[in-house]
Structures are given as C-alpha cells and as structure tokens.
Design a protein around this motif. Structure first.
Motif, PDB file in Angstrom:
ATOM      1  N   PHE A 193      37.547  27.096 -70.808  1.00  0.00           N
ATOM      2  CA  PHE A 193      36.777  26.987 -69.576  1.00  0.00           C
ATOM      3  C   PHE A 193      35.466  27.726 -69.743  1.00  0.00           C
ATOM      4  N   ARG A 194      34.549  27.430 -68.852  1.00  0.00           N
ATOM      5  CA  ARG A 194      33.235  28.073 -68.886  1.00  0.00           C
ATOM      6  C   ARG A 194      32.955  28.689 -67.529  1.00  0.00           C
ATOM      7  N   THR A 195      32.173  29.759 -67.564  1.00  0.00           N
ATOM      8  CA  THR A 195      31.705  30.377 -66.323  1.00  0.00           C
ATOM      9  C   THR A 195      30.208  30.633 -66.445  1.00  0.00           C
ATOM     10  N   ASP A 196      29.588  30.716 -65.306  1.00  0.00           N
ATOM     11  CA  ASP A 196      28.195  31.128 -65.223  1.00  0.00           C
ATOM     12  C   ASP A 196      28.175  32.250 -64.195  1.00  0.00           C
ATOM     13  N   HIS A 197      28.793  33.345 -64.560  1.00  0.00           N
ATOM     14  CA  HIS A 197      28.958  34.481 -63.661  1.00  0.00           C
ATOM     15  C   HIS A 197      27.814  35.464 -63.897  1.00  0.00           C
ATOM     16  N   GLY A 198      27.041  35.738 -62.870  1.00  0.00           N
ATOM     17  CA  GLY A 198      25.919  36.664 -63.020  1.00  0.00           C
ATOM     18  C   GLY A 198      24.779  36.083 -63.841  1.00  0.00           C
ATOM     19  N   GLY A 199      24.674  34.745 -63.900  1.00  0.00           N
ATOM     20  CA  GLY A 199      23.580  34.129 -64.627  1.00  0.00           C
ATOM     21  C   GLY A 199      23.774  34.037 -66.127  1.00  0.00           C
ATOM     22  N   GLN A 200      24.953  34.378 -66.623  1.00  0.00           N
ATOM     23  CA  GLN A 200      25.226  34.316 -68.060  1.00  0.00           C
ATOM     24  C   GLN A 200      26.264  33.239 -68.335  1.00  0.00           C
ATOM     25  N   ASP A 201      25.923  32.281 -69.184  1.00  0.00           N
ATOM     26  CA  ASP A 201      26.846  31.237 -69.586  1.00  0.00           C
ATOM     27  C   ASP A 201      27.872  31.835 -70.545  1.00  0.00           C
ATOM     28  N   VAL A 202      29.159  31.720 -70.201  1.00  0.00           N
ATOM     29  CA  VAL A 202      30.228  32.265 -71.033  1.00  0.00           C
ATOM     30  C   VAL A 202      31.290  31.193 -71.243  1.00  0.00           C
ATOM     31  N   THR A 203      31.693  31.014 -72.497  1.00  0.00           N
ATOM     32  CA  THR A 203      32.793  30.115 -72.838  1.00  0.00           C
ATOM     33  C   THR A 203      34.022  30.973 -73.124  1.00  0.00           C
ATOM     34  N   TRP A 204      35.129  30.599 -72.521  1.00  0.00           N
ATOM     35  CA  TRP A 204      36.390  31.321 -72.637  1.00  0.00           C
ATOM     36  C   TRP A 204      37.452  30.416 -73.257  1.00  0.00           C
ATOM     37  N   VAL A 205      38.343  31.000 -74.057  1.00  0.00           N
ATOM     38  CA  VAL A 205      39.479  30.280 -74.625  1.00  0.00           C
ATOM     39  C   VAL A 205      40.706  31.173 -74.470  1.00  0.00           C
ATOM     40  N   VAL A 206      41.782  30.637 -73.907  1.00  0.00           N
ATOM     41  CA  VAL A 206      43.033  31.394 -73.861  1.00  0.00           C
ATOM     42  C   VAL A 206      43.586  31.408 -75.283  1.00  0.00           C
ATOM     43  N   VAL A 207      43.624  32.595 -75.879  1.00  0.00           N
ATOM     44  CA  VAL A 207      44.089  32.743 -77.263  1.00  0.00           C
ATOM     45  C   VAL A 207      45.607  32.729 -77.315  1.00  0.00           C
ATOM     46  N   ASP A 208      46.228  33.574 -76.505  1.00  0.00           N
ATOM     47  CA  ASP A 208      47.682  33.621 -76.447  1.00  0.00           C
ATOM     48  C   ASP A 208      48.127  34.289 -75.160  1.00  0.00           C
ATOM     49  N   ARG A 209      49.423  34.153 -74.939  1.00  0.00           N
ATOM     50  CA  ARG A 209      50.007  34.656 -73.689  1.00  0.00           C
ATOM     51  C   ARG A 209      51.453  35.022 -73.959  1.00  0.00           C
ATOM     52  N   ASP A 210      51.912  36.081 -73.310  1.00  0.00           N
ATOM     53  CA  ASP A 210      53.305  36.489 -73.391  1.00  0.00           C
ATOM     54  C   ASP A 210      53.865  36.468 -71.968  1.00  0.00           C
ATOM     55  N   GLY A 211      54.366  35.307 -71.560  1.00  0.00           N
ATOM     56  CA  GLY A 211      54.922  35.155 -70.210  1.00  0.00           C
ATOM     57  C   GLY A 211      53.930  35.598 -69.150  1.00  0.00           C
TER      58      GLY A 211
ATOM     59  N   ARG B 244      53.354  38.862 -68.742  1.00  0.00           N
ATOM     60  CA  ARG B 244      53.117  40.262 -69.126  1.00  0.00           C
ATOM     61  C   ARG B 244      51.799  40.487 -69.862  1.00  0.00           C
ATOM     62  N   ARG B 245      51.235  39.417 -70.471  1.00  0.00           N
ATOM     63  CA  ARG B 245      50.018  39.610 -71.253  1.00  0.00           C
ATOM     64  C   ARG B 245      49.302  38.281 -71.427  1.00  0.00           C
ATOM     65  N   ILE B 246      47.967  38.340 -71.366  1.00  0.00           N
ATOM     66  CA  ILE B 246      47.135  37.183 -71.674  1.00  0.00           C
ATOM     67  C   ILE B 246      45.905  37.697 -72.412  1.00  0.00           C
ATOM     68  N   ARG B 247      45.481  36.923 -73.407  1.00  0.00           N
ATOM     69  CA  ARG B 247      44.304  37.328 -74.184  1.00  0.00           C
ATOM     70  C   ARG B 247      43.352  36.147 -74.268  1.00  0.00           C
ATOM     71  N   TYR B 248      42.099  36.441 -73.972  1.00  0.00           N
ATOM     72  CA  TYR B 248      41.037  35.445 -73.999  1.00  0.00           C
ATOM     73  C   TYR B 248      40.042  35.783 -75.099  1.00  0.00           C
ATOM     74  N   ALA B 249      39.533  34.758 -75.774  1.00  0.00           N
ATOM     75  CA  ALA B 249      38.322  34.903 -76.574  1.00  0.00           C
ATOM     76  C   ALA B 249      37.191  34.485 -75.645  1.00  0.00           C
ATOM     77  N   ARG B 250      36.045  35.154 -75.778  1.00  0.00           N
ATOM     78  CA  ARG B 250      34.914  34.798 -74.920  1.00  0.00           C
ATOM     79  C   ARG B 250      33.626  34.924 -75.717  1.00  0.00           C
ATOM     80  N   VAL B 251      32.715  33.989 -75.477  1.00  0.00           N
ATOM     81  CA  VAL B 251      31.408  34.018 -76.119  1.00  0.00           C
ATOM     82  C   VAL B 251      30.360  33.863 -75.024  1.00  0.00           C
ATOM     83  N   ALA B 252      29.538  34.880 -74.876  1.00  0.00           N
ATOM     84  CA  ALA B 252      28.404  34.836 -73.955  1.00  0.00           C
ATOM     85  C   ALA B 252      27.205  34.395 -74.787  1.00  0.00           C
TER      86      ALA B 252
END
Length: 148
Positions: free
Chosen positions: A50-68, A70-78
């Motif tokens: 998914f992508r966001t434009d939060h605060g005027g900055q284009d950011v691409t996010w990818v859900v890397v992994d998740r543990d139920g 209890r945990r979620i990890r995103y990669a993000r590139v601004a």
C-alpha cells in the motif's frame, strides 16, 4: 539507525493489533489514508502493498511478515528520503496490551539524514502521541479500562 519505543493501550491484544494495520490506523492517525494498488481482503497479510501520502511524503509500504496478532513488520520506502522497516510487537498485560515499536531506518539522501535527525528527536513524543490518540479511540468506543 534503530529507534525503539513502547506504550500501553487499554485493549486486549487481538483488538489492539487491528489498530496497527493499514486500514486500522485510519481510526487514530489524522490524514492516514492507505491506497492499495490491488484489492486486498486482509491488509495485514504478508506481501500486501500500500501507499500513503502522509504529511506530504509519498511512502510505499509492504507487509514483510506477521505473527498472528502479536507482531507485524513493514518495509517502507519514502521516495527520495529514507527506507527501512517498522515492527510492531504486542504483548498481553492483563486486559491491556503493551506495544513496542521499532523503526530501522537508512537515509537515502542528505535530506533523508536531516529528516532522520528530526524524526529521532521527536520519536519519544511520537510514541506518546500514538498512545494518546489510541486512548481517545478506545474512550470513544466506551471501552476504556484504567491503565494503572
């Protein structure tokens, strides 16, 4: 660079987890509006983009992994600024949830270095603002339980 922060929310883990998904953050982050390039049923599934434009900055996010729930990890590139990961870990604390957030960030440009300095200085305040914003959501639901 790595930044760690933590706070507590007055929800059980399963309910708190949803607030840290792409769609769930809309409930407590002003201006947060994720855009999915492809329709998704589960916005917390590994590989979701998914992508966001939060605060005027284009950011691409990818859900890397998740543990139920209890945990979620995103990669993000601004774009043109920084790249890294954001990991959110949740642990039960009675009827509440302890939330730990870790940003691992690399500046991509000189402006990214400047942004990261400011981000680092404001990180403790950001964690407090996340806690306060989520507390307001929980209170509005009429579900607030004392945190002490």
């Amino acid at each position: 660079m790595t930044l760690d922060g933590a706070f507590r929310v007055a929800l059980p883990v399963a309910e708190a987890f949803r607030l840290f998904t792409a769609r769930g953050e809309r409930e407590w982050v002003d201006g947060w509006e994720p855009v999915f390039p492809e329709p998704v049923d589960d916005d917390a599934a590994a590989g979701t983009v998914f992508r966001t434009d939060h605060g005027g900055q284009d950011v691409t996010w990818v859900v890397v992994d998740r543990d139920g729930d209890r945990r979620i990890r995103y990669a993000r590139v601004a774009a043109g600024r920084d790249a890294g990961t954001v990991e959110v870990r949740l642990a039960p604390a009675g009827p509440h949830t302890e939330v730990a957030v870790t940003y691992r960030v690399t500046a991509l440009t000189p402006s990214g270095v400047e942004w990261f300095r400011d981000f680092t200085a404001g990180y403790p305040d950001m964690m407090r603002s996340w806690e306060a914003a989520i507390d307001r959501v929980v209170a509005a639901r009429g579900r607030a339980a004392p945190l002490s």
